[in-house]
Scaffold this active site. Structure first.
Site, short mmCIF file in Angstrom:
data_model
loop_
_atom_site.label_atom_id
_atom_site.label_comp_id
_atom_site.label_asym_id
_atom_site.label_seq_id
_atom_site.Cartn_x
_atom_site.Cartn_y
_atom_site.Cartn_z
CB THR A 26 -0.91 -0.01 1.23
OG1 THR A 26 -1.84 -1.09 1.10
CG2 THR A 26 -1.69 1.30 1.37
CD GLN A 98 -3.25 -7.81 -1.46
OE1 GLN A 98 -3.37 -6.64 -1.09
NE2 GLN A 98 -2.51 -8.70 -0.84
CG HIS A 173 -5.41 -8.59 1.29
ND1 HIS A 173 -4.90 -9.36 2.31
CD2 HIS A 173 -4.91 -7.33 1.49
CE1 HIS A 173 -4.13 -8.62 3.09
NE2 HIS A 173 -4.11 -7.38 2.61
CG ASN A 176 -1.78 -8.61 6.46
OD1 ASN A 176 -1.26 -9.60 6.98
ND2 ASN A 176 -1.22 -7.96 5.47
CE1 TYR A 178 -6.72 -3.82 6.44
CE2 TYR A 178 -5.14 -5.31 5.44
CZ TYR A 178 -5.43 -4.09 6.03
OH TYR A 178 -4.45 -3.16 6.21
NE ARG A 225 0.89 -11.15 1.45
CZ ARG A 225 1.49 -10.11 2.05
NH1 ARG A 225 0.76 -9.08 2.46
NH2 ARG A 225 2.78 -10.10 2.22
CG ASN A 233 -5.11 -3.89 10.47
OD1 ASN A 233 -4.87 -2.72 10.73
ND2 ASN A 233 -4.85 -4.42 9.28
N GLY A 314 9.16 -7.05 -0.31
CA GLY A 314 8.38 -5.83 -0.20
C GLY A 314 9.25 -4.58 -0.20
#
Length: 357
Positions: A26, A98, A173, A176, A178, A225, A233, A314
């Site tokens: 991001t 993604q 995705h 993480n 989400y 992923r 988070n 990354g």
């Protein structure tokens, strides 16, 4: 001959020239929520990767959780991404989108005044960036069954739009903390209907999303992923992570997926997990495996010897658009500037130097 970082391979139906994967990153540089000419240049510069995974790209207006992140739900966004994919393909690379829904990791000021959504009305007690500063996330509205079905259709539309934009495939995705991850874990999913409670119920949303996306693109062009032992988070660690994600892998094994992409340990943090945790999931998975989290050249070469299909990088790709060439020559690496990771212009985005030819 042993596989190396510079060997070609196939991830499902996606043929890649080498084993370098540019991880999803991001960058908050889409002020109008669609790619810009600067976005095109950024990805074109990094087309030496065997595969680029785009930054998280929201599937709907309600999927947005951070300022200035691009979507893939409007004609204008699709047209912007088509310029990106054309540039990457002209430079000899491959690129997947993604596709992303943040769920409860958002605030009303990013959602036209609406509350974020999630599996349950439980705040993440996390932070997000709304364009003016870091703010506390809002308690979400628990999705109704009808809203869940509509969200699955948003994923289906995103897959169609990715196809129209010329992507070689998509990465779902599901990591993480989400939306998909929120449904998976008993820390964030307290539902009492068919989407909550048992592992079978908590994986239902993921299964429906994967079914929808693979129906559009074919499973061999869809990766996913996952981040089993990450508390990104503030999603919390499930009470039985190994069984939960084992069930996810068992489901994925029913389809010829392009790849699975695990975050090994904490997202962007320590590479820590219970003994044989990631190893068990890797061994169980039939799909090509992309290794991820804090890899350098030596670690990447070791991962390939242990059976990984490719390795995602990354921050190294942020600062070194020509990373494969630098690794091939054992050349010095540019240091990434963390102050320019999120938001801004060309500085720290398209101005990192290349090796002299």
């Amino acid at each position: 001959m042993a596989d190396t970082l510079f060997s070609p391979t196939k991830l499902g139906a996606i043929e890649i020239a080498n084993r370098f994967v540019m991880a999803p990153l991001t960058r908050n540089r889409a002020p109008d929520l669609h790619p810009t000419d600067m976005t095109v240049e950024y990805y074109r510069q990094r087309a030496g990767a065997g595969l680029i995974v785009t930054e998280g790209t929201q599937i709907s207006p309600m999927g947005q959780g951070y300022a200035w992140t691009p979507g893939i739900y409007s004609e204008e966004q699709v047209a912007g991404w088509k310029k990106v994919t054309d540039a990457v393909h002209e430079a000899g690379g491959k690129i997947v989108a993604q596709i992303w829904h943040v769920g409860r990791i958002s605030v009303p000021q990013l959602l036209n005044g609406r509350d974020p959504v999630g599996p349950s009305a439980i705040s993440a007690e996390a932070k997000t960036f709304d364009g003016e500063g870091f703010v506390a996330t809002t308690t979400p509205h628990a999705l109704t069954v009808e809203e869940i079905a509509a969200t699955v259709e948003d994923y289906r539309k995103a897959a169609r739009n990715a196809q129209a934009a010329g992507f070689d495939g998509v990465e779902i995705h599901a990591a993480n903390g989400y939306l998909i991850d929120q449904f998976l874990r008993d820390t964030s999913n307290k539902r009492e209907d068919e989407y909550g409670g048992s592992i079978e119920n908590r994986t239902r949303f993921l299964r429906e999303v994967v079914d929808a996306v693979t129906e559009v693109l074919g499973a061999e062009r869809v990766g996913i992923r996952l981040s089993p032992w990450s508390n990104a988070n503030n999603v919390g660690i499930d009470s039985n992570t190994a069984e939960l994600f084992g069930a996810v892998v068992d489901f994925l094994n029913t389809k010829p997926m392009a790849y699975v992409h695990f975050v090994e340990g904490q997202t962007g943090g320590p590479r820590e997990w219970p003994e044989d945790g990631i190893e068990m999931l890797r061994a169980k998975s039939k799909a090509p495996y992309i290794a991820n989290n804090g890899y350098d050249k030596a670690m990447a070469e070791a991962a390939l010897k242990e059976g990984a299909a490719a390795v995602a990088f990354g921050k190294l790709f942020i600062a070194n658009p020509d990373l494969p060439k630098r690794f091939a020559k054992d050349a010095p690496l540019n240091e990434p500037n963390s102050e320019t990771f999120y938001g801004g212009g060309a500085q720290g985005y398209t101005d990192y130097p290349f090796l002299d030819e």
